[in-house]
Design a protein around this motif. Structure first.
Motif, PDB file in Angstrom:
ATOM      1  N   ALA A 187       0.703  -1.266   0.136  1.00  0.00           N
ATOM      2  CA  ALA A 187      -0.012   0.074  -0.072  1.00  0.00           C
ATOM      3  C   ALA A 187       0.839   1.289   0.141  1.00  0.00           C
ATOM      4  O   ALA A 187       0.462   2.214  -0.677  1.00  0.00           O
ATOM      5  N   VAL A 188       2.116   1.146   0.937  1.00  0.00           N
ATOM      6  CA  VAL A 188       2.931   2.415   0.681  1.00  0.00           C
ATOM      7  C   VAL A 188       3.305   2.655  -0.729  1.00  0.00           C
ATOM      8  O   VAL A 188       3.417   3.611  -1.234  1.00  0.00           O
ATOM      9  N   TYR A 189       3.966   1.423  -1.128  1.00  0.00           N
ATOM     10  CA  TYR A 189       4.353   1.630  -2.767  1.00  0.00           C
ATOM     11  C   TYR A 189       3.402   2.173  -3.558  1.00  0.00           C
ATOM     12  O   TYR A 189       3.650   3.390  -4.323  1.00  0.00           O
TER      13      TYR A 189
ATOM     14  N   ARG B 178       1.056  10.445  -3.307  1.00  0.00           N
ATOM     15  CA  ARG B 178       0.631  10.815  -2.081  1.00  0.00           C
ATOM     16  C   ARG B 178       1.565  10.571  -0.985  1.00  0.00           C
ATOM     17  O   ARG B 178       1.477   9.810   0.129  1.00  0.00           O
ATOM     18  N   GLY B 179       2.744  11.107  -1.294  1.00  0.00           N
ATOM     19  CA  GLY B 179       3.830  10.747  -0.241  1.00  0.00           C
ATOM     20  C   GLY B 179       3.644  11.741   1.080  1.00  0.00           C
ATOM     21  O   GLY B 179       4.217  10.981   1.947  1.00  0.00           O
ATOM     22  N   VAL B 180       2.973  12.849   1.282  1.00  0.00           N
ATOM     23  CA  VAL B 180       2.851  13.551   2.676  1.00  0.00           C
ATOM     24  C   VAL B 180       2.056  12.407   3.416  1.00  0.00           C
ATOM     25  O   VAL B 180       2.272  12.219   4.540  1.00  0.00           O
ATOM     26  N   VAL B 181       0.940  12.141   2.869  1.00  0.00           N
ATOM     27  CA  VAL B 181      -0.014  11.226   3.513  1.00  0.00           C
ATOM     28  C   VAL B 181       0.707  10.035   3.857  1.00  0.00           C
ATOM     29  O   VAL B 181       0.278   9.282   5.163  1.00  0.00           O
ATOM     30  N   THR B 182       1.277   9.508   3.107  1.00  0.00           N
ATOM     31  CA  THR B 182       2.011   8.038   3.357  1.00  0.00           C
ATOM     32  C   THR B 182       3.110   8.228   4.549  1.00  0.00           C
ATOM     33  O   THR B 182       3.024   7.436   5.345  1.00  0.00           O
ATOM     34  N   VAL B 183       3.835   9.354   4.586  1.00  0.00           N
ATOM     35  CA  VAL B 183       4.609   9.463   5.634  1.00  0.00           C
ATOM     36  C   VAL B 183       4.086   9.736   7.028  1.00  0.00           C
ATOM     37  O   VAL B 183       4.477   9.084   8.012  1.00  0.00           O
ATOM     38  N   VAL B 184       2.799  10.339   7.088  1.00  0.00           N
ATOM     39  CA  VAL B 184       2.044  10.384   8.205  1.00  0.00           C
ATOM     40  C   VAL B 184       1.587   9.307   8.742  1.00  0.00           C
ATOM     41  O   VAL B 184       1.785   8.892   9.851  1.00  0.00           O
TER      42      VAL B 184
ATOM     43  N   GLY C 224       8.426   3.123  -5.096  1.00  0.00           N
ATOM     44  CA  GLY C 224       7.142   3.858  -5.513  1.00  0.00           C
ATOM     45  C   GLY C 224       7.519   5.404  -6.049  1.00  0.00           C
ATOM     46  O   GLY C 224       7.088   5.536  -7.239  1.00  0.00           O
ATOM     47  N   GLU C 225       8.402   5.967  -5.519  1.00  0.00           N
ATOM     48  CA  GLU C 225       8.731   7.379  -5.803  1.00  0.00           C
ATOM     49  C   GLU C 225       9.569   7.016  -7.257  1.00  0.00           C
ATOM     50  O   GLU C 225       9.170   7.919  -8.092  1.00  0.00           O
ATOM     51  N   ALA C 226      10.528   6.431  -7.411  1.00  0.00           N
ATOM     52  CA  ALA C 226      11.144   5.969  -8.534  1.00  0.00           C
ATOM     53  C   ALA C 226      10.134   5.467  -9.667  1.00  0.00           C
ATOM     54  O   ALA C 226      10.556   6.105 -10.743  1.00  0.00           O
ATOM     55  N   LEU C 227       9.378   4.716  -9.534  1.00  0.00           N
ATOM     56  CA  LEU C 227       8.531   4.424 -10.581  1.00  0.00           C
ATOM     57  C   LEU C 227       7.483   5.580 -10.918  1.00  0.00           C
ATOM     58  O   LEU C 227       7.332   5.822 -12.186  1.00  0.00           O
ATOM     59  N   ARG C 228       7.082   6.453  -9.853  1.00  0.00           N
ATOM     60  CA  ARG C 228       6.328   7.482 -10.327  1.00  0.00           C
ATOM     61  C   ARG C 228       7.247   8.534 -11.247  1.00  0.00           C
ATOM     62  O   ARG C 228       6.624   9.232 -12.292  1.00  0.00           O
ATOM     63  N   GLN C 229       8.512   8.803 -10.726  1.00  0.00           N
ATOM     64  CA  GLN C 229       9.366   9.557 -11.351  1.00  0.00           C
ATOM     65  C   GLN C 229       9.563   9.316 -13.017  1.00  0.00           C
ATOM     66  O   GLN C 229       9.745   9.826 -13.933  1.00  0.00           O
ATOM     67  N   ALA C 230       9.687   7.921 -13.047  1.00  0.00           N
ATOM     68  CA  ALA C 230       9.974   7.154 -14.581  1.00  0.00           C
ATOM     69  C   ALA C 230       8.730   7.416 -15.269  1.00  0.00           C
ATOM     70  O   ALA C 230       8.779   7.674 -16.493  1.00  0.00           O
ATOM     71  N   GLU C 231       7.661   7.213 -14.926  1.00  0.00           N
ATOM     72  CA  GLU C 231       6.300   7.586 -15.643  1.00  0.00           C
ATOM     73  C   GLU C 231       6.330   8.973 -15.924  1.00  0.00           C
ATOM     74  O   GLU C 231       5.526   9.288 -16.938  1.00  0.00           O
ATOM     75  N   ARG C 232       6.531   9.956 -15.096  1.00  0.00           N
ATOM     76  CA  ARG C 232       6.453  11.253 -15.438  1.00  0.00           C
ATOM     77  C   ARG C 232       7.492  11.670 -16.453  1.00  0.00           C
ATOM     78  O   ARG C 232       7.163  12.470 -17.176  1.00  0.00           O
ATOM     79  N   ARG C 233       8.434  11.035 -16.404  1.00  0.00           N
ATOM     80  CA  ARG C 233       9.551  11.362 -17.449  1.00  0.00           C
ATOM     81  C   ARG C 233       9.237  10.788 -18.728  1.00  0.00           C
ATOM     82  O   ARG C 233       9.350  11.310 -19.813  1.00  0.00           O
ATOM     83  N   ALA C 234       8.475   9.674 -18.917  1.00  0.00           N
ATOM     84  CA  ALA C 234       7.829   9.198 -19.956  1.00  0.00           C
ATOM     85  C   ALA C 234       6.648   9.903 -20.569  1.00  0.00           C
ATOM     86  O   ALA C 234       6.610  10.270 -21.740  1.00  0.00           O
ATOM     87  N   ASP C 235       6.047  10.348 -19.611  1.00  0.00           N
ATOM     88  CA  ASP C 235       4.974  11.364 -20.153  1.00  0.00           C
ATOM     89  C   ASP C 235       5.606  12.605 -20.772  1.00  0.00           C
ATOM     90  O   ASP C 235       5.120  13.157 -21.728  1.00  0.00           O
ATOM     91  N   GLU C 236       6.544  13.134 -20.094  1.00  0.00           N
ATOM     92  CA  GLU C 236       7.309  14.414 -20.390  1.00  0.00           C
ATOM     93  C   GLU C 236       7.839  14.102 -21.993  1.00  0.00           C
ATOM     94  O   GLU C 236       7.911  15.174 -22.953  1.00  0.00           O
TER      95      GLU C 236
END
Length: 392
Positions: A112-114, A121-127, A166-178
């Motif tokens: 679920a964290v991933y 939703r990084g902030v909610v995940t940390v809290v 999760g963050e690494a994959l999110r960044q990879a998807e964002r770079r792919a979109d860009e």
């Protein structure tokens, strides 16, 4: 070997398609892989509890713990479209089965964290993770498992790893979109450059010749008028056609340089086309049936081009004395009919010129219908039906 490789690729593609198949659940699309991950996680958690020390707890506590373990895994089915809800639910279940005496690692919560971090939703995940890390030792102590309270460092490390993935994959998807947006921008820029190139080529190849025709015809008319000689109708028609061609070419070049502009020709200019045909010696008439309303720009331009091309073909090829242009409006559609009394007969070969092909392509692109061919009583007929309820 190639056949075996092809079969392997086909099996792989089929498996991937099944894996990503969406199942509608109350208006939501749940993929098969989500169901598989949720069911698999629930099974792993329950099996870990059955083989762990928690199996010796009282019966009531066992059933409650098993239920929380299964629920913590199954709730992952919503992790894609409700990542925060899945995060909170798996965290509550993890704390619950720890308090019930099941010393099972919170695998569902890590997944679920991933998913939550991947969804941004990084902030909610940390809290939520901080709260859970504080609650798990308390739950372990309440269940009489002091050893479980000493695993905070390991759990924190796993949480960081899941969040980082999760963050690494999110960044990879964002770079792919860009990258995709960049490719689209490059394609649009290249299309714009190609339009400019075409405009320059047209300007260089056509503008000079049309200007020469226009200047020479105007000079000939001026000389004839100065000498008091009658001006041939054909010469006057050439002069007017040169002026019209110059204006239209200029408008077309502007449209090529900027695709937000469109040549200002449409149904309002049909009387001008008919007058030009008359000036060239053709007895042309225009009739309008119905009331014009709600004509899209694309239909407006196409109707003009159909009449223009039809009258041009009549003047060049038909050897006709008369021509009629009829425009009809009815709900949802309009018709354009151009008939002449030329030398075409039903036995004549149907026209397949570039002009007719261009008209047919324009009409088809708008979802309309074009019919062109010799008439039963002699002459040629062009009939187009254009829908008015489409904006393509």
């Amino acid at each position: 070997m190639d056949t075996a490789r092809g079969r392997a690729v086909a099996v792989r593609d089929a498996a991937a398609a099944v894996w990503r198949t969406a199942i509608p659940v109350r208006g939501r699309a749940v993929e098969v892989r989500d169901v598989a991950v949720a069911a698999g996680t629930a099974t792993v958690l329950v099996i870990a509890a059955l083989t762990g020390e928690g199996a010796g707890t009282p019966a009531a506590g066992q059933w409650l713990g098993y239920g929380l373990l299964a629920a913590g895994g199954l709730v992952l089915v919503v992790r894609r479209w409700a990542p925060v809800a899945a995060l909170v639910a798996t965290g509550v279940c993890a704390a619950g089965y720890q308090a019930a005496g099941f010393d099972v690692f919170a695998v569902a919560y890590l997944i679920a964290v991933y998913s939550a971090v991947r969804a941004g939703r990084g902030v909610v995940t940390v809290v939520t993770s901080v709260v859970l890390l504080a609650a798990l030792p308390v739950a372990a102590v309440a269940a009489g498992e002091p050893a479980g309270a000493a695993r905070g460092v390991l759990e924190l490390a796993w949480l960081i790893a899941a969040g980082a993935a999760g963050e690494a994959l999110r960044q990879a998807e964002r770079r792919a979109d860009e990258a995709e947006r960049t490719r689209e921008e490059i394609a649009r820029r290249r299309a714009g450059e190609e339009r400019l190139h075409i405009a320059r080529e047209l300007h260089d190849s056509l503008t000079h010749q049309i200007s020469v025709i226009k200047v020479q015809s105007e000079a000939a008319v001026h000389v004839a008028e100065k000498r008091g000689e009658p001006v041939p109708e054909a010469l006057t028609a050439i002069r007017e056609a040169g002026r019209e061609a110059s204006r239209e070419l200029r408008a077309t070049l502007e449209a090529l340089r900027d695709d937000t502009l469109s040549p200002p020709y449409g149904l309002e200019q049909l009387p001008d086309l008919v007058r030009q045909a008359r000036a060239g010696g053709l007895d042309a008439t225009l009739a309008v049936d119905g009331r014009r309303r709600g004509v899209p720009d694309a239909v407006d331009r196409t109707a003009y081009r159909i009449v223009q091309e039809s009258l041009t073909n009549i003047a060049r090829h038909a050897r006709a004395a008369t021509a009629s242009v009829r425009v009809g409006y009815r709900p949802g559609a309009m018709t354009i009919e151009v008939d002449d009394d030329g030398d075409a007969t039903p036995r004549s070969a149907p026209g397949h010129g570039v002009g007719l092909l261009g008209m047919r392509e324009r009409v088809t692109a708008l979802g309309g219908d074009l019919r062109a061919g010799p008439r039963a009583g002699g002459g040629f007929s062009v009939r187009a039906e254009l829908p008015l309820d489409r904006t393509t």
